[in-house]
Design a protein around this motif. Structure first.
Motif, short mmCIF file in Angstrom:
data_model
loop_
_atom_site.label_atom_id
_atom_site.label_comp_id
_atom_site.label_asym_id
_atom_site.label_seq_id
_atom_site.Cartn_x
_atom_site.Cartn_y
_atom_site.Cartn_z
N SER A 54 1.00 -1.19 0.15
CA SER A 54 -0.32 0.10 0.06
C SER A 54 0.84 1.20 -0.03
CB SER A 54 -0.82 -0.04 1.38
OG SER A 54 -0.22 0.20 2.44
N GLY A 55 0.45 2.38 -0.47
CA GLY A 55 1.13 3.65 -0.03
C GLY A 55 1.31 3.89 1.53
N LEU A 59 5.10 4.30 3.10
CA LEU A 59 5.46 5.63 3.95
C LEU A 59 6.02 5.02 5.15
CD1 LEU A 59 2.47 7.67 3.51
CD2 LEU A 59 4.75 8.49 3.15
N THR A 80 -3.61 16.58 5.23
CA THR A 80 -3.31 15.16 4.52
C THR A 80 -3.98 14.12 5.10
OG1 THR A 80 -1.32 13.75 3.88
CG2 THR A 80 -1.22 14.98 6.00
N PHE A 81 -3.78 12.86 4.63
CA PHE A 81 -4.49 11.64 5.27
C PHE A 81 -3.69 11.36 6.26
CE2 PHE A 81 -4.92 6.77 4.05
CZ PHE A 81 -6.51 7.00 4.15
N THR A 84 0.27 9.82 6.25
CA THR A 84 1.27 10.42 6.31
C THR A 84 2.13 10.57 7.68
OG1 THR A 84 -0.13 11.81 4.87
CG2 THR A 84 2.34 12.50 4.95
N VAL A 126 3.43 16.54 1.01
CA VAL A 126 2.39 15.88 0.28
C VAL A 126 1.99 16.51 -1.09
CG1 VAL A 126 0.15 14.95 0.49
CG2 VAL A 126 1.59 15.17 2.52
N ALA A 154 1.46 9.93 -3.09
CA ALA A 154 0.33 8.80 -3.08
C ALA A 154 -0.58 9.23 -4.24
CB ALA A 154 -0.43 8.80 -1.76
N SER A 176 0.75 5.28 -4.24
CA SER A 176 -0.48 4.56 -3.75
C SER A 176 -1.06 4.09 -5.04
CB SER A 176 -1.32 5.40 -2.91
OG SER A 176 -2.39 4.43 -2.93
N HIS A 178 -4.13 2.26 -4.73
CA HIS A 178 -5.46 2.29 -4.16
C HIS A 178 -6.36 2.23 -5.15
CE1 HIS A 178 -8.81 3.24 -1.47
NE2 HIS A 178 -8.37 2.11 -0.80
N LYS A 181 -7.11 5.71 -6.71
CA LYS A 181 -5.97 6.64 -7.27
C LYS A 181 -5.95 6.35 -8.84
CE LYS A 181 -4.00 7.90 -3.36
NZ LYS A 181 -5.04 7.55 -2.27
#
Ligand SMILES: *Cc1c(COP(=O)(O)O)cnc(C)c1O
Length: 386
Positions: A54-55, A59, A80-81, A84, A126, A154, A176, A178, A181
């Motif tokens: 995964s992304g 990380l 950000t998500f 991160t 990011v 990502a 990423s 996912h 994306k």
């Protein structure tokens, strides 16, 4: 119904996945993983790539490779998500959030230096919506203060800054794949590493802390536990799916860019009339149309518009709640300086449907619905100061 996202599907994936099944080797580092890695190595210029699960895991590997330890500080945007921040928090680091630029929603490079302390070890920019951060300034700050740079790219596959792919400026770039994306293997990601020694360590970390990769290449005669690590190697089944899409990466990119441009052109009159704001793409950035967003006046107008669109069968969604105001963010991080833009801009942003194969007719439907909303709510326009 116009969904917000549909996983990319070209059609060629079926044959690739069938081949992977027929090959009787579904664990990691099979022929499709190798093919994806070759593609990524070429893409990553001088860096070397590894496919990951995964992304998020890319990380996490980045944080391990940077040797982040308890008490270290890592600078990143709050917009950000969670992944991160989690990657570094898992290693015991304190997260130091700085404000974003309102034009790109990316970390404000001019606020980074003042957030640096003697504990700072890394910066994690990011590239929001596949639009590059100001990497020249960020790399200069990193080299002046001897900091590691881990790019959260990502969303940035196929996007560039000064003609070079995002994710290849820092020590490490994380991508990423996912299903939300631009290129997808369901769940998956990749890490691109510039330094060769670091790359060798990454292979070990990804293989449960063993030197199995070297063993398989015949470089060591048995494999053993040599470092910390985890299971970050994706199945060749997932890689087969991704492989079909990477081969046609430009086709997917062009299709998304066309949709993005169509939104931009159709919504331009509303932006000229100060009803909404459009995304800004700095001249040095080539984006990948990961996202098309608009910004309305405030959270109230946004809620009304979301319901308006939903009633018309259109799914538009907001995005991150700033991490510094989230429960874990308050515990694991701090915001350096003043939150001028992060919260305010996060409350104004609205993402419109955008995916590979979205039709021009559907884009027009979305734009027409936004225009009818503007007509019905003239007092919801953005206040223009000065
Ligand atoms: C999607 C995303 C991630 C996480 O990637 P996964 O593959 O879902 O783990 C991390 N950071 C950002 C900015 C993302 O958009």
């Amino acid at each position: 119904m116009i969904p917000f996202n549909r996983p990319p599907l070209l059609g060629t994936e079926y044959d690739f996945v069938a081949q992977a099944i027929a090959g009787n080797k579904l664990c990691g580092d099979g022929p499709f993983t190798k093919q994806c890695t070759e593609w990524l190595n070429e893409y990553g210029e001088n860096g070397r790539a590894l496919l990951t699960t995964s992304g998020t895991h890319a990380l996490e590997m980045g944080a391990m490779l940077a040797d982040i330890k308890t008490g270290d500080e890592v600078i990143m945007p709050s917009y950000t998500f969670s992944s991160t921040a989690n990657a570094f928090a898992l290693r015991g680091a304190k997260i130091v959030f700085v404000d974003i630029r309102p034009d790109t929603m990316n970390i404000d490079e001019s606020k980074i230096e003042e957030a640096i302390t003697e504990k700072t070890r890394a910066i994690a920019p990011v590239h929001y919506a596949g639009v590059g951060c100001e990497m020249k300034s960020i790399m200069k700050i990193a080299s002046d203060h001897n900091l590691f740079v881990i790019e959260d790219a990502a969303q940035a596959m196929m996007a560039k800054y000064h003609g070079k792919p995002l994710g290849t400026y820092g020590d490490i770039g994380c991508y990423s794949f996912h299903e939300t994306k631009n290129y997808s293997m369901g769940e998956g990601g990749a890490i691109v590493i510039q330094d060769h020694e670091l790359y060798k360590r990454a292979e070990i970390i990804r293989e449960k802390g063993t030197d199995r990769s070297q063993f398989l290449r015949g470089q060591v005669d048995k494999y053993t536990w040599v470092d910390i690590g985890s299971s970050y190697l994706p199945s060749d089944l997932n890689a087969a799916l991704l492989c079909a899409q990477l081969i046609d990466a430009e086709k997917i990119n062009q299709n998304r860019l066309e949709s993005w441009k169509s939104y931009y052109e159709q919504l331009k009159p509303l932006s000229d009339a100060c009803f909404l704001e459009m995304p800004t793409i700095p001249a040095e950035c080539e984006h990948n149309a990961h996202m098309f967003y608009i910004k309305v006046r405030d959270i109230g107008v946004r809620s009304l518009l979301i319901s308006w669109l939903k009633k018309r069968g259109i799914l538009a969604v907001f995005h991150y709640v700033p991490l510094h105001s989230a429960p874990a963010g308050r515990l694991l991080g701090r915001f350096h300086g003043v939150d001028v833009h992060t919260t305010r801009e996060s409350e104004r942003i609205l993402r419109l449907p955008l995916f590979y194969g979205l039709s021009i007719e559907d884009i027009s439907k979305v734009c027409d619905a936004i225009m009818s909303f503007a007509k019905a709510h003239p007092s919801s326009a953005i206040w223009v100061e000065g």
